[in-house]
Design an enzyme around this catalytic site. Structure first.
Site, PDB file in Angstrom:
ATOM      1  N   CYS A   1     -13.741   7.189  -6.269  1.00 46.96           N
ATOM      2  CA  CYS A   1     -12.466   6.854  -6.703  1.00 46.96           C
ATOM      3  C   CYS A   1     -11.640   7.235  -7.425  1.00 46.96           C
ATOM      4  O   CYS A   1     -12.111   7.363  -7.917  1.00 46.96           O
ATOM      5  CB  CYS A   1     -12.248   4.849  -6.798  1.00 46.96           C
ATOM      6  SG  CYS A   1     -10.881   4.811  -7.055  1.00 46.96           S
ATOM      7  N   ASP A   7      -5.602   5.389  -1.186  1.00 45.62           N
ATOM      8  CA  ASP A   7      -6.225   4.886  -1.979  1.00 45.62           C
ATOM      9  C   ASP A   7      -4.872   3.950  -2.001  1.00 45.62           C
ATOM     10  O   ASP A   7      -3.747   4.032  -0.800  1.00 45.62           O
ATOM     11  CB  ASP A   7      -6.022   4.659  -3.397  1.00 45.62           C
ATOM     12  CG  ASP A   7      -7.264   3.794  -3.615  1.00 45.62           C
ATOM     13  OD1 ASP A   7      -6.731   2.761  -3.232  1.00 45.62           O
ATOM     14  OD2 ASP A   7      -7.985   3.886  -4.960  1.00 45.62           O
ATOM     15  N   HIS A   8      -4.640   3.218  -2.674  1.00 49.22           N
ATOM     16  CA  HIS A   8      -2.934   2.704  -3.528  1.00 49.22           C
ATOM     17  C   HIS A   8      -1.778   3.474  -3.208  1.00 49.22           C
ATOM     18  O   HIS A   8      -2.374   4.660  -3.341  1.00 49.22           O
ATOM     19  CB  HIS A   8      -2.333   2.454  -4.840  1.00 49.22           C
ATOM     20  CG  HIS A   8      -4.124   1.463  -5.231  1.00 49.22           C
ATOM     21  ND1 HIS A   8      -4.390   1.441  -6.929  1.00 49.22           N
ATOM     22  CD2 HIS A   8      -4.393   0.723  -4.903  1.00 49.22           C
ATOM     23  CE1 HIS A   8      -5.106   0.343  -7.148  1.00 49.22           C
ATOM     24  NE2 HIS A   8      -5.278  -0.113  -5.367  1.00 49.22           N
ATOM     25  N   HIS A  60     -18.442   0.535  -7.231  1.00 47.75           N
ATOM     26  CA  HIS A  60     -16.559   1.104  -7.109  1.00 47.75           C
ATOM     27  C   HIS A  60     -16.666   1.225  -8.536  1.00 47.75           C
ATOM     28  O   HIS A  60     -17.088   0.140  -9.088  1.00 47.75           O
ATOM     29  CB  HIS A  60     -15.827   0.222  -6.606  1.00 47.75           C
ATOM     30  CG  HIS A  60     -14.242   0.567  -6.889  1.00 47.75           C
ATOM     31  ND1 HIS A  60     -13.725   1.109  -8.211  1.00 47.75           N
ATOM     32  CD2 HIS A  60     -13.119   1.150  -5.653  1.00 47.75           C
ATOM     33  CE1 HIS A  60     -12.227   1.464  -7.913  1.00 47.75           C
ATOM     34  NE2 HIS A  60     -12.288   1.323  -6.795  1.00 47.75           N
ATOM     35  N   HIS A 111     -12.304   6.994  -1.660  1.00 44.28           N
ATOM     36  CA  HIS A 111     -10.974   6.274  -1.900  1.00 44.28           C
ATOM     37  C   HIS A 111     -10.017   7.555  -2.387  1.00 44.28           C
ATOM     38  O   HIS A 111     -10.291   7.830  -3.478  1.00 44.28           O
ATOM     39  CB  HIS A 111     -11.346   5.583  -2.939  1.00 44.28           C
ATOM     40  CG  HIS A 111     -11.673   3.774  -2.652  1.00 44.28           C
ATOM     41  ND1 HIS A 111     -11.154   2.592  -3.944  1.00 44.28           N
ATOM     42  CD2 HIS A 111     -11.926   3.599  -1.358  1.00 44.28           C
ATOM     43  CE1 HIS A 111     -11.485   1.674  -2.821  1.00 44.28           C
ATOM     44  NE2 HIS A 111     -12.505   1.563  -1.356  1.00 44.28           N
ATOM     45  N   TYR A 119      -0.549  -1.816  -2.074  1.00 44.88           N
ATOM     46  CA  TYR A 119      -1.154  -1.797  -0.691  1.00 44.88           C
ATOM     47  C   TYR A 119      -0.057  -2.369   0.464  1.00 44.88           C
ATOM     48  O   TYR A 119       0.230  -3.226   1.785  1.00 44.88           O
ATOM     49  CB  TYR A 119      -1.812  -2.865  -0.674  1.00 44.88           C
ATOM     50  CG  TYR A 119      -3.032  -2.440  -1.697  1.00 44.88           C
ATOM     51  CD1 TYR A 119      -4.282  -1.755  -0.340  1.00 44.88           C
ATOM     52  CD2 TYR A 119      -3.190  -2.987  -2.097  1.00 44.88           C
ATOM     53  CE1 TYR A 119      -5.338  -1.473  -0.820  1.00 44.88           C
ATOM     54  CE2 TYR A 119      -4.633  -2.578  -2.797  1.00 44.88           C
ATOM     55  CZ  TYR A 119      -5.831  -1.674  -2.472  1.00 44.88           C
ATOM     56  OH  TYR A 119      -6.721  -1.541  -2.751  1.00 44.88           O
TER      57      TYR A 119
HETATM   58  C1  DNO Z   1      -8.672  -1.518  -5.900  1.00 48.73           C
HETATM   59  C2  DNO Z   1     -10.031  -1.363  -5.241  1.00 48.73           C
HETATM   60  C3  DNO Z   1     -10.822  -2.571  -6.248  1.00 48.73           C
HETATM   61  C4  DNO Z   1     -11.622  -2.314  -5.502  1.00 48.73           C
HETATM   62  C5  DNO Z   1     -13.113  -3.349  -5.881  1.00 48.73           C
HETATM   63  C6  DNO Z   1     -14.742  -3.069  -5.236  1.00 48.73           C
HETATM   64  O1  DNO Z   1      -6.661  -1.319  -5.404  1.00 48.73           O
HETATM   65  O2  DNO Z   1     -10.025  -0.570  -5.061  1.00 48.73           O
HETATM   66  O3  DNO Z   1      -9.540  -3.613  -6.127  1.00 48.73           O
HETATM   67  O4  DNO Z   1     -11.765  -2.635  -4.261  1.00 48.73           O
HETATM   68  O5  DNO Z   1     -13.401  -2.649  -6.896  1.00 48.73           O
HETATM   69  O6  DNO Z   1     -15.027  -4.362  -5.273  1.00 48.73           O
END
Ligand code: DNO
Length: 354
Positions: A245, A317-318, A207, A272, A331
């Site tokens: 991401c 993602d978020h 990531h 992501h 989340y």
């Molecule tokens: C944020 C996520 C990160 C991700 C880590 C992977 O919400 O995208 O916490 O899970 O960086 O290890």
């Protein structure tokens, strides 16, 4: 592409598997065993217990997010070999459980960082946001307690108290570690584990740094095209791959996300997807997923994934906090479900227009 949601496990998440299976088009989850201390082996029994639980809801574990990397590996300390041996055992056990993807990061001390976990917008929803001057002028120890205070009672992923208890010692230890050293330590780790990944068919997906620049004087390396090139070359195996991401890399305007998707193609194992809204300088909010709500063009991003015929795992993602939901920052259920539906809608349209 397989659409998933991140799920933290029933003791660590306000969202249930029952909720997740009701989101149309979401067929699996990515999850983690948060109660196992970083560096310990994940036993097959513990993995199987989570797997059976997820499968009892008709969902599949498509990958692990994350098996975190012990700081001693990132610091390159002699004890790293013991933790690498443990990591390989975890890889083996995941493979036995038919799980073939691990998302991880190589950020020293902290995982993702924001200056506000609940910035209120005009419509009364709240978002995660980043204001550079706030982060530049805050003592990281103070920030840790502020983050915890605003995280609705959940310990944030990557911000687990047990991981941060020695934070002062860690900061001192990293004073000796340059970006080149961090790269060397990542290389050492990957050279040691990738043969096992090949043998057991488990793909590693790093990531990017979030935000994609160094913070608090700590070295950070996984944030630009040049360094991603270096990472992929230093262990040139399909098992050494990426979590791409959009929100992390995309916070640096120099990172052209659709271009990077086309360039890295099948080295991307995990997507992501989230949007961000740029403000002055490096400041940004994590907006709703829609292109019109942020600064990234989600249609172009999904089109790039279609062009590379992406067969990997994707997740919204978020999300924002809406409809009075109380959940882990970023989340909640509602906005991520809206995000997943939107991305699946774009995807269907792109397919049909071909
Ligand atoms: C944020 C996520 C990160 C991700 C880590 C992977 O919400 O995208 O916490 O899970 O960086 O290890």
């Amino acid at each position: 592409m397989k659409m998933t949601l991140r799920w933290f496990g029933k003791d660590h998440d306000s969202v249930s598997l029952e909720h997740i299976r009701q989101i149309p088009g979401v067929t699996g989850v990515v999850t983690s065993l948060l109660d196992i201390p970083v560096g310990d082996i994940w036993s097959l029994e513990e993995i199987m217990e989570r797997k059976l639980e997820v499968e009892s809801y008709g969902l599949k574990i498509e990958g692990i997010e994350s098996v975190n990397i012990h700081e001693n590996i990132k610091l390159g300390l002699p004890s790293r070999d013991k933790y690498i041996t443990n990591y390989i055992e975890t890889i083996k056990n995941l493979s036995k459980a038919d799980i073939h993807l691990i998302c991880y990061n190589f950020m020293p001390v902290f995982d993702w960082t924001r200056s506000d976990l609940a910035k209120r917008l005009e419509d009364n929803s709240t978002v995660l946001s980043y204001e550079a001057t706030l982060v530049e002028n805050i003592d990281p120890m103070v920030m840790v307690s502020e983050m915890e205070a605003k995280s609705s009672g959940y310990s944030l992923p990557g911000w687990e108290p047990e991981r941060l208890k020695d934070i002062k010692v860690l900061f001192d230890a990293y004073k000796e570690v340059s970006e080149e050293d961090l790269f060397e330590n990542l290389k050492y780790f990957l050279k040691a584990i990738i043969p096992a990944c090949e043998k057991y068919d488990v793909k590693m997906a790093i990531h990017p740094d979030d935000p994609p620049w160094p913070i608090f004087g700590l070295p950070r390396i996984m944030n630009c095209e040049k360094n991603i090139d270096l990472l992929l070359e230093m262990v040139d195996s399909p098992y050494n791959g990426l979590t791409l991401c959009t929100g992390s890399l995309g916070a640096n305007k120099a990172n052209d996300i659709p271009k990077l998707i086309r360039k890295y193609g099948n080295r991307i194992h995990f997507a992501h997807i989230r949007n961000i809204k740029f403000h002055e300088g490096r400041d940004f909010d994590e907006s709703a997923h829609l292109s019109s709500k942020g600064s990234l063009d989600m249609y172009e991003i999904m089109k790039a994934y279609h062009e590379i015929d992406f067969q990997g795992i994707m997740r919204p993602d978020h999300g924002r906090m809406i409809w009075d939901e109380v959940a882990r920052p970023g989340y909640g259920l509602y906005d991520r479900a809206i995000g997943a539906s939107y991305l699946l809608g774009l995807s269907e349209a792109i397919d049909k227009l071909k």
